[in-house]
Design a protein around this motif. Sequence first.
Motif, PDB file in Angstrom:
ATOM      1  N   CYS A 148      -8.297   7.826   1.809  1.00 14.38           N
ATOM      2  CA  CYS A 148      -7.728   6.354   1.655  1.00 14.38           C
ATOM      3  C   CYS A 148      -8.530   5.720   0.654  1.00 14.38           C
ATOM      4  O   CYS A 148      -9.556   5.174   0.625  1.00 14.38           O
ATOM      5  CB  CYS A 148      -8.175   5.673   3.168  1.00 14.38           C
ATOM      6  SG  CYS A 148      -7.644   6.467   4.554  1.00 14.38           S
ATOM      7  N   CYS A 185      -4.345   3.613  -2.362  1.00 14.40           N
ATOM      8  CA  CYS A 185      -3.013   4.314  -1.511  1.00 14.40           C
ATOM      9  C   CYS A 185      -3.651   5.254  -0.537  1.00 14.40           C
ATOM     10  O   CYS A 185      -5.078   5.443  -0.468  1.00 14.40           O
ATOM     11  CB  CYS A 185      -2.554   5.325  -2.719  1.00 14.40           C
ATOM     12  SG  CYS A 185      -3.556   6.421  -3.707  1.00 14.40           S
ATOM     13  N   VAL A 186      -2.907   5.874   0.400  1.00 16.12           N
ATOM     14  CA  VAL A 186      -3.301   6.836   1.319  1.00 16.12           C
ATOM     15  C   VAL A 186      -2.726   7.988   1.065  1.00 16.12           C
ATOM     16  O   VAL A 186      -1.179   7.929   1.102  1.00 16.12           O
ATOM     17  CB  VAL A 186      -2.897   6.020   2.847  1.00 16.12           C
ATOM     18  CG1 VAL A 186      -3.569   7.489   3.852  1.00 16.12           C
ATOM     19  CG2 VAL A 186      -3.789   4.812   3.074  1.00 16.12           C
ATOM     20  N   GLU A 224      -9.368   3.807  15.170  1.00 13.71           N
ATOM     21  CA  GLU A 224      -9.580   3.940  13.809  1.00 13.71           C
ATOM     22  C   GLU A 224     -10.319   2.677  13.245  1.00 13.71           C
ATOM     23  O   GLU A 224      -9.628   1.606  12.765  1.00 13.71           O
ATOM     24  CB  GLU A 224      -8.611   4.386  13.071  1.00 13.71           C
ATOM     25  CG  GLU A 224      -8.774   4.242  11.653  1.00 13.71           C
ATOM     26  CD  GLU A 224      -7.537   4.740  10.826  1.00 13.71           C
ATOM     27  OE1 GLU A 224      -7.372   6.019   9.900  1.00 13.71           O
ATOM     28  OE2 GLU A 224      -6.465   4.108  11.069  1.00 13.71           O
ATOM     29  N   THR A 245     -10.919   2.930   6.085  1.00 18.63           N
ATOM     30  CA  THR A 245     -10.240   3.846   6.830  1.00 18.63           C
ATOM     31  C   THR A 245      -8.878   3.443   7.370  1.00 18.63           C
ATOM     32  O   THR A 245      -8.716   2.565   8.118  1.00 18.63           O
ATOM     33  CB  THR A 245     -11.003   4.691   7.675  1.00 18.63           C
ATOM     34  OG1 THR A 245     -12.194   4.871   7.399  1.00 18.63           O
ATOM     35  CG2 THR A 245     -10.358   5.952   8.325  1.00 18.63           C
ATOM     36  N   SER A 246      -7.928   4.082   6.828  1.00 21.63           N
ATOM     37  CA  SER A 246      -6.313   3.422   7.283  1.00 21.63           C
ATOM     38  C   SER A 246      -5.359   4.769   7.331  1.00 21.63           C
ATOM     39  O   SER A 246      -4.588   4.879   6.676  1.00 21.63           O
ATOM     40  CB  SER A 246      -6.017   2.486   6.379  1.00 21.63           C
ATOM     41  OG  SER A 246      -6.003   2.831   5.164  1.00 21.63           O
ATOM     42  N   LYS A 247      -6.132   6.017   7.803  1.00 18.75           N
ATOM     43  CA  LYS A 247      -5.233   7.055   7.578  1.00 18.75           C
ATOM     44  C   LYS A 247      -4.440   7.467   9.055  1.00 18.75           C
ATOM     45  O   LYS A 247      -3.373   7.937   9.266  1.00 18.75           O
ATOM     46  CB  LYS A 247      -6.321   8.385   7.580  1.00 18.75           C
ATOM     47  CG  LYS A 247      -7.219   8.481   8.438  1.00 18.75           C
ATOM     48  CD  LYS A 247      -8.238   9.829   7.959  1.00 18.75           C
ATOM     49  CE  LYS A 247      -9.391   9.898   8.947  1.00 18.75           C
ATOM     50  NZ  LYS A 247      -8.892  10.563  10.372  1.00 18.75           N
ATOM     51  N   ILE A 282       1.570   5.048   0.845  1.00 20.88           N
ATOM     52  CA  ILE A 282       1.443   6.184   1.568  1.00 20.88           C
ATOM     53  C   ILE A 282       2.268   7.417   1.064  1.00 20.88           C
ATOM     54  O   ILE A 282       3.449   7.396   1.086  1.00 20.88           O
ATOM     55  CB  ILE A 282       1.719   5.839   3.099  1.00 20.88           C
ATOM     56  CG1 ILE A 282       1.354   4.356   3.428  1.00 20.88           C
ATOM     57  CG2 ILE A 282       0.937   6.936   4.131  1.00 20.88           C
ATOM     58  CD1 ILE A 282      -0.130   4.023   3.330  1.00 20.88           C
ATOM     59  N   SER A 290      -9.391   3.024  -1.801  1.00 19.20           N
ATOM     60  CA  SER A 290      -9.184   1.395  -1.827  1.00 19.20           C
ATOM     61  C   SER A 290     -10.378   0.697  -2.935  1.00 19.20           C
ATOM     62  O   SER A 290     -11.280   1.492  -3.319  1.00 19.20           O
ATOM     63  CB  SER A 290      -9.631   0.600  -0.327  1.00 19.20           C
ATOM     64  OG  SER A 290     -10.664   1.137   0.006  1.00 19.20           O
ATOM     65  N   LEU A 314       0.823  -0.943  -0.050  1.00 18.02           N
ATOM     66  CA  LEU A 314       0.088   0.027   0.086  1.00 18.02           C
ATOM     67  C   LEU A 314       0.732   1.256  -0.086  1.00 18.02           C
ATOM     68  O   LEU A 314       1.922   1.458   0.708  1.00 18.02           O
ATOM     69  CB  LEU A 314      -0.908  -0.047   1.110  1.00 18.02           C
ATOM     70  CG  LEU A 314      -1.741   1.207   1.394  1.00 18.02           C
ATOM     71  CD1 LEU A 314      -2.827   1.136   0.272  1.00 18.02           C
ATOM     72  CD2 LEU A 314      -2.590   1.051   2.710  1.00 18.02           C
ATOM     73  N   ALA A 320     -12.555   7.827   3.588  1.00 19.54           N
ATOM     74  CA  ALA A 320     -12.393   6.846   3.071  1.00 19.54           C
ATOM     75  C   ALA A 320     -12.968   6.195   1.730  1.00 19.54           C
ATOM     76  O   ALA A 320     -14.221   5.927   1.852  1.00 19.54           O
ATOM     77  CB  ALA A 320     -12.577   5.596   3.902  1.00 19.54           C
TER      78      ALA A 320
END
Length: 439
Positions: free
Chosen positions: A253, A262-263, A95, A100-102, A10, A255, A8, A327
């Motif tokens: 985020c 990507c983030v 989170e 969501t993966s920020k 970032i 996806s 992934l 997200a």
Amino acid sequence: IYKTKRGLMIKAGPVCYRTLSEDKSYTLDAYLKIGGYQAFKKIIREKIPRSDVIEEIKTSGIVGRGGAGFPTGLKMSFMSQDSKQTKYLVCNSDEGEPGTSKDRFILAQNPHQLIEGMLIAAYAIGASVIYNYLRGEFIIPFERMESALKESTKAGLVGDRILGSDQSIQLHNVLGAGSYIVGEETAMLESLEGKRAYPRAKPPFPANEGLYGCPTTINNTETLASIPVIMEKGGDWYRNYHSKDSGGTKIFCISGHVNKPCVVELPLGLPFTEILDIAGGVHHGRQLKAVIPGGSSMKVLPADIILKTNMNYKDLQEAGSSLGTGAVIVMDDQTCMVDTLHCLMNFYKHESCGQCTPCREGTPWIYRILCDIMAKKARLDDVYALTRIAKNIEGKTICAFGEAVAWPVTSFLKHFSEEFIYFVNHGRSMVTGRDLEHD
């Protein structure tokens, strides 16, 4: 660009992700190298009035980045300065919103900026104790936060008599048990007090009666991590970063069915088409079908609407959804919306805390109907019942979990009802032509 072990991407940004280009970005040395803690040191040494700090945050226009979008400076101003009770700041780092993966990358790669943001916010509201509540699965982020806390404490930035002043602020990192509902701010307070994470009825609001019955402000990780840059460069700079009154930056985020998940931290207000291009477009050369723009609890938007929409709070609301956590879940033209909603409701059925009857009974009821549709046991009346049940949950629960359940259901059926009706009538997916229950 920072790449995780799973590939992934970032991408570094101007505010929350600005340390990613530094070697060992999570260390105090790396943060000091880019001017870290200068804003907080200036506040302490010059004894800048608390009200001035809050006004600068108000000027920036930043709103809560955890999903609700409430003005951050206004929320801080609710804290009474007359109370003799201990005041608390809680950082919501739980989170748990699907897609969501920020925040985890702020915690793991830029922890010192978050600490500085928490210290400035605590100073502004008069809080002497900070709790940073991390999601139960965030083992590496928790370890990085603990290491950063030790470094900042040793440097005299956290603890008693900060930088030789009469200001004292204690900070504690807390690892939760992995519950989705604890992301609701009052449920988080219950958990911190050692109780089951049941959301509280409001009023009283946390600013008046929060943690341990004392005045408390709860803010999201991304929100607090933005504050040092706001104080360093000014609220006007942040508000007008991209264009006049654009409202700063947001971590997206991206996806789902894209070529490059990507983030990335971007200016608010970019057209969705630009964000899709950053993620390499829809995978396998397929067409875009739909997008959930702010995490799985937000309303889905079909391609013909989202492709004409800018990614900010106002425009997405007018389009019929919300920016939420940022997200962006992309779905291509081969996506079966029955199967997708079934997957989402399986999650929410599992995560409902069960405190409110409409949610406790309605969420598994919706899931059972979707299971029946996929098992060829449903009638057309069941499809219409999905919307009716969802509307009987929305707005009738203590917390916003009811909306998190209802909005996907009502929006999926609003835009893609023909797929649900087709599945009932033919026993297979309108899109894939398959019997999904046995796939």
